[in-house]
Design an enzyme around this catalytic site. Sequence first.
Site, PDB file in Angstrom:
ATOM      1  N   TYR A 118     -13.877 -11.412   7.240  1.00  0.00           N
ATOM      2  CA  TYR A 118     -14.084 -12.421   6.537  1.00  0.00           C
ATOM      3  C   TYR A 118     -14.520 -14.058   7.167  1.00  0.00           C
ATOM      4  O   TYR A 118     -15.148 -15.119   6.723  1.00  0.00           O
ATOM      5  CB  TYR A 118     -11.946 -12.794   5.974  1.00  0.00           C
ATOM      6  N   LYS A 144     -10.692   1.854  10.321  1.00  0.00           N
ATOM      7  CA  LYS A 144     -11.054   3.081   9.671  1.00  0.00           C
ATOM      8  C   LYS A 144     -11.980   3.615  11.086  1.00  0.00           C
ATOM      9  O   LYS A 144     -13.135   3.021  11.332  1.00  0.00           O
ATOM     10  CB  LYS A 144     -12.651   2.396   9.201  1.00  0.00           C
ATOM     11  N   ASP A 159      -8.919   5.084   4.155  1.00  0.00           N
ATOM     12  CA  ASP A 159      -9.171   6.057   2.653  1.00  0.00           C
ATOM     13  C   ASP A 159      -7.639   6.126   2.609  1.00  0.00           C
ATOM     14  O   ASP A 159      -6.715   6.068   1.242  1.00  0.00           O
ATOM     15  CB  ASP A 159     -10.349   6.510   2.987  1.00  0.00           C
ATOM     16  N   ASP A 183      -5.841  -7.165   2.605  1.00  0.00           N
ATOM     17  CA  ASP A 183      -5.755  -7.950   1.536  1.00  0.00           C
ATOM     18  C   ASP A 183      -5.791  -6.737   0.600  1.00  0.00           C
ATOM     19  O   ASP A 183      -5.342  -7.089  -0.768  1.00  0.00           O
ATOM     20  CB  ASP A 183      -7.146  -8.842   1.734  1.00  0.00           C
ATOM     21  N   ASP A 216      -2.746  -5.685  -2.230  1.00  0.00           N
ATOM     22  CA  ASP A 216      -2.267  -5.509  -3.502  1.00  0.00           C
ATOM     23  C   ASP A 216      -2.430  -4.357  -4.657  1.00  0.00           C
ATOM     24  O   ASP A 216      -1.617  -4.357  -5.556  1.00  0.00           O
ATOM     25  CB  ASP A 216      -3.722  -5.811  -4.401  1.00  0.00           C
TER      26      ASP A 216
HETATM   27  C1  IPM Z   1      -5.102 -13.811  -0.206  1.00  0.00           C
HETATM   28  C2  IPM Z   1      -6.235 -14.330  -1.562  1.00  0.00           C
HETATM   29  C3  IPM Z   1      -7.134 -14.496  -0.444  1.00  0.00           C
HETATM   30  C4  IPM Z   1      -7.620 -13.468   0.719  1.00  0.00           C
HETATM   31  C5  IPM Z   1      -8.550 -14.952  -0.665  1.00  0.00           C
HETATM   32  C6  IPM Z   1      -8.444 -15.903  -1.844  1.00  0.00           C
HETATM   33  C7  IPM Z   1      -9.418 -16.032   0.414  1.00  0.00           C
HETATM   34  O1  IPM Z   1      -7.271 -12.838  -1.913  1.00  0.00           O
HETATM   35  O2  IPM Z   1      -4.243 -14.195   0.103  1.00  0.00           O
HETATM   36  O3  IPM Z   1      -4.860 -12.193  -0.082  1.00  0.00           O
HETATM   37  O4  IPM Z   1      -8.709 -12.627   0.819  1.00  0.00           O
HETATM   38  O5  IPM Z   1      -7.144 -14.150   1.579  1.00  0.00           O
HETATM   39 MN    MN Z   2      -5.582 -10.907  -2.416  1.00  0.00          MN
END
Ligand code: IPM
Ligand code: MN
Length: 353
Positions: free
Chosen positions: A144, A189, A222, A246, A250
Amino acid sequence: MKQNTMSYKIVVLPGDGIGPEISKAAMKILQCVVKKFGFSIETQWHDFGGAAIDACGEPLPASTLAACQGADGIFLGAVGGPKWGMNTVRPEAGLLALRKALGLFANLRPVRVHPALAAYSPLKVERIKDVDILIVRELTGGLYFGEKKRNADQASDVCAYSRFEILRVAKVAFEAARERKNHVISIDKANVLETSRLWRETVTALHQKEYADVQLSHELVDSAAMKLITAPGRYDVVLTENLFGDILSDECSVLAGSIGLLGSASLGKGKTGLYEPIHGSAPDIAGKNIANPIGAIASVAMMLRHSLGEHEAANAIEQAIFAALDNDQLTRDLGGQLDCMQMTEAVMHSFRA
Ligand code: IPM
Ligand code: MN
Ligand code: NAD
């Protein structure tokens, strides 16, 4: 109850898409908490992300940053959306700049499965019923923040980590594990990436030196992505770098039933933290008052616990969320009928009960 005379400054960054709707919901709950527990709060709302680009041409205006620097806690809805696309001035860049400016290197993302929601997960109930994972995601390093280049048909993003950056976030994970089931699984990884080899070496050395009482294992990202779905009960604290955290968080929201349920805390050296649901601005449902506010409300609970030290109030919010879900009060993402405000009212109702 002992009189609580504390007063806190809270900055609210509603942002874009469903951000303003869920921020309103989260602040309603906070007001309700204030009434019950007696401390006072002063909330200041500031432009951030796309809304700030529209208002003044940049996603993190100096006035917003200054307010955040003077706050006890910061609540963020979400930023981004198709309106701003992938332009050079992007809402998401404001979020990264804010995390960096405040030194918020550790992002905590708890994932629990509420028994009443187990049936809504696409996974088998027996696989997910005991899930209680804390993802500790490194937040101010890695891909990032490395140098980014673009020349004609070539582009590159540098992934860099220093031993110092790995150590400080690993400490957060080990300390958290001691308060939980005492097990850290570090995900990397290391079979391919040099940064991951430094990560593994640093985490192992810290473990031997200071946290030998905590169980530590390492997994490759993975297969960990697969095992988090097939055997999520194996995980207690997951420690991982920025990008993997990240993506995996999710993925883990599927265990819980909806991405709309998960909150997060971004912490640094000081007490001020940034609290936001893990989901984005959900442009597909923005402005319809149908977003699930639970992730935002859970983030308020985390703010009360980690930045304000109001543990009783934090627990009370979490119990109220639990009770509302238990009562089958559900938004549409979970197959229910409630809209964002009705769900917020349902949590407030349980809170007052
Ligand atoms: C999160 C989001 C952010 C990230 C983006 C919007 C920069 O996906 O907070 O999970 O990737 O950290
Ligand atoms: Mn995110
Ligand atoms: P998203 O998380 O916004 O949405 C993914 C899916 O989940 C959508 O179908 C959405 O409707 C649904 N969803 C998300 N939150 C929900 C909620 N509270 N209730 C019900 N359903 C919900 O991810 P995306 O679509 O990939 O990203 C949209 C924008 O958000 C992008 O610009 C992205 O950069 C940004 N984003 C911001 C943050 C943040 O501000 N912290 C986090 C992630 C993504």
